[in-house]
Design an enzyme around this catalytic site. Structure first.
Site, PDB file in Angstrom:
ATOM      1  N   CYS A   1       0.836  -1.046  -0.054  1.00  0.00           N
ATOM      2  CA  CYS A   1      -0.220   0.097  -0.025  1.00  0.00           C
ATOM      3  C   CYS A   1       0.796   1.129  -0.015  1.00  0.00           C
ATOM      4  CB  CYS A   1      -0.888  -0.057   1.308  1.00  0.00           C
ATOM      5  SG  CYS A   1      -1.965   1.390   1.200  1.00  0.00           S
TER       6      CYS A   1
ATOM      7  N   CYS B   1     -10.494  -8.097  22.093  1.00  0.00           N
ATOM      8  CA  CYS B   1      -9.856  -7.589  20.911  1.00  0.00           C
ATOM      9  C   CYS B   1      -8.807  -6.614  21.406  1.00  0.00           C
ATOM     10  CB  CYS B   1     -11.063  -6.621  20.142  1.00  0.00           C
ATOM     11  SG  CYS B   1     -11.848  -5.449  21.223  1.00  0.00           S
TER      12      CYS B   1
END
Ligand SMILES: C[S@@+](CC[C@H](N)C(=O)[O-])C[C@H]1O[C@@H](n2cnc3c(N)ncnc32)[C@H](O)[C@@H]1O
Length: 428
Positions: free
Chosen positions: A87, A381
């Protein structure tokens, strides 16, 4: 910006400034998507480097008494498993969404495992070998890209739409020529043709400091959808399917962002209850969202048992009730876990909790332990929050039994853990 190169001993006689550059040996990975380096007595958190590398770094934050932040701008001695990031937005000063595109996929798993182990050791005093498991079909080649089915991007005053730069409110402009490489197919394209609703346009013009945000979702069941926060429009429901059951979820509501993640976590939670007889028992699914884990618990307790799913978001609670309407043993309650818990029964047989990034917190952990469940399954998480809550549960008489960790967010530093806690007779 200063381009002067300070000597590594920082003995230049003036206070370091943002933009200063220095060569450093890069040490261990740390939670948050960076590695730890030392400059004299000062800790420097360096993005875009790998442990064992030597790098020229540029300071990006000197505002803290105990540490600096920096970006690696040149790698002088690269790690053998450094790879070229795909990217264009993954670079010093660039997007804050990905942290590890410069490490090969297996090295990324090792970095994340080291972080989970370090957090458990430092915060909870538990020494554990951790292995992070790749999700099915997602470790080689292209698999670590194009997986993110939901993104929440911001719109800036110049009309740029995209994620924010690292530790900044600056929007990274996403375009078809310079797409977000982890976003699912179609999301970048959708972002470039979005109409900004009038109400959101007015918000932007009204001197609000918070930038307007849009959630782009690529549901399994259809074309990409955009939902602007604050637009006042009706939010469409999408359908996701796990273990043969359909779950309706608001297009801007919570659902795992990796297409394999919900099924993998559902299976891992189920596995954590193997060998525990729950038929006819009671179970709680806390921070339950649209009822994913309540479905598993309903199976375990059967029609003669009772499952309560507690969720803070009213729309998600309504979806949970509708999604599990065929399971009369399930009741969906809307409310904050820390408040609802006070009103719940003083005994429960099994608990699943899947709190947001901040974790459940000490009070919730203590209140759960007081109900003496035979198993608590914690879906986490954030490994720091998991470690804090592990310490709280240990004090309350529950020990960490099995722990699995999953790479639900390739290229980023994020990790999902499924931890099983059981009563610790030695602490009673
Ligand atoms: C990580 S998501 C888990 C959702 C669900 N277990 C799943 O896997 O789809 C956390 C959920 O907790 C909810 N939530 C956040 N804080 C809460 C609180 N204090 N009490 C109850 N729910 C909360 C959020 O709305 C979100 O749906």
């Amino acid at each position: 910006m200063t381009t002067e190169h300070l000597p590594a001993d920082s003995g230049s006689g003036r206070k370091p400034r943002i933009g200063d550059e220095v060569e450093l040996e890069i040490g261990a990975v740390a939670h948050g998507g960076h590695c730890v380096a030392r400059w004299d007595t000062r800790v420097v958190f360096v993005r875009h480097a790998l442990p064992g590398e030597r790098a020229r770094v540029r300071l990006t934050d000197v505002s803290h008494a105990g540490y600096f932040r920096a970006d690696a701008i040149a790698i002088l001695r690269p790690d053998a498993r450094r790879v070229t990031p795909r990217c264009g937005h993954f670079r010093p000063g660039g997007c804050g969404g990905c942290d590890f595109q410069h490490a090969d996929p297996v090295r990324q798993l090792e970095l994340k495992a080291a972080v989970v182990a370090e957090q458990l050791s430092r915060i909870a005093g538990i020494e554990r070998q951790v292995q992070v498991e790749a999700l099915p079909g997602r470790v080689d080649g292209d698999a670590g890209y194009g997986w993110r089915t939901r993104v929440r991007w911001a719109l800036d005053a110049d009309g740029r739409i995209g994620p924010r730069a690292a530790r900044s409110h600056q929007v990274v402009g996403i375009s078809v020529a310079a797409p977000c490489e982890i976003a699912a197919p179609g999301l970048t394209e959708l972002a470039t043709v979005l109409e900004v609703p009038e109400r959101v346009r007015r918000l932007r013009g009204g001197g609000h400091r918070k930038l307007p945000e849009v959630t782009l979702t690529h549901a399994a069941d259809g074309a990409p959808i955009a939902v602007w926060a604050g637009a006042g429009a009706e939010v469409p429901l999408i359908t996701e399917t796990v273990a043969g059951r359909d779950f309706s979820v608001a297009a801007d509501g919570f659902w795992q962002v990796h297409p394999e993640a919900a099924a993998v976590l559902y299976a891992a939670v189920g596995e954590a209850f193997d060998g525990v007889e729950l038929t006819g028992g009671t179970a709680w699914d806390l921070y339950g969202g649209v009822g994913l884990f309540a479905a598993e618990l309903a199976d375990r307790v059967g029609p003669t048992g009772a499952v309560l799913t507690v969720e803070g978001d009213a729309t998600a609670t309504e979806s949970a009730a509708a999604n599990l309407a065929d399971l009369p043993q399930v009741r969906a309650v809307n409310g904050r876990v820390e408040q609802v818990l006070d009103e719940l029964a003083d005994r429960v047989d099994a608990v699943v909790l899947d709190p947001p990034r901040s974790g459940a917190g000490r009070a919730v952990c203590v209140a759960l332990a007081a109900r003496q469940p035979s198993v608590i399954v914690y879906v986490a998480c954030d490994p720091a929050a998991l470690a804090r809550d592990t310490a709280a549960l240990a004090e309350a008489g529950y020990r960490l039994d099995t722990l699995r960790a999953f790479d639900c967010f390739p290229q980023t530093h994020h990790i999902e853990c499924v931890a099983r806690f059981v009563p610790d007779p030695s602490s009673r």
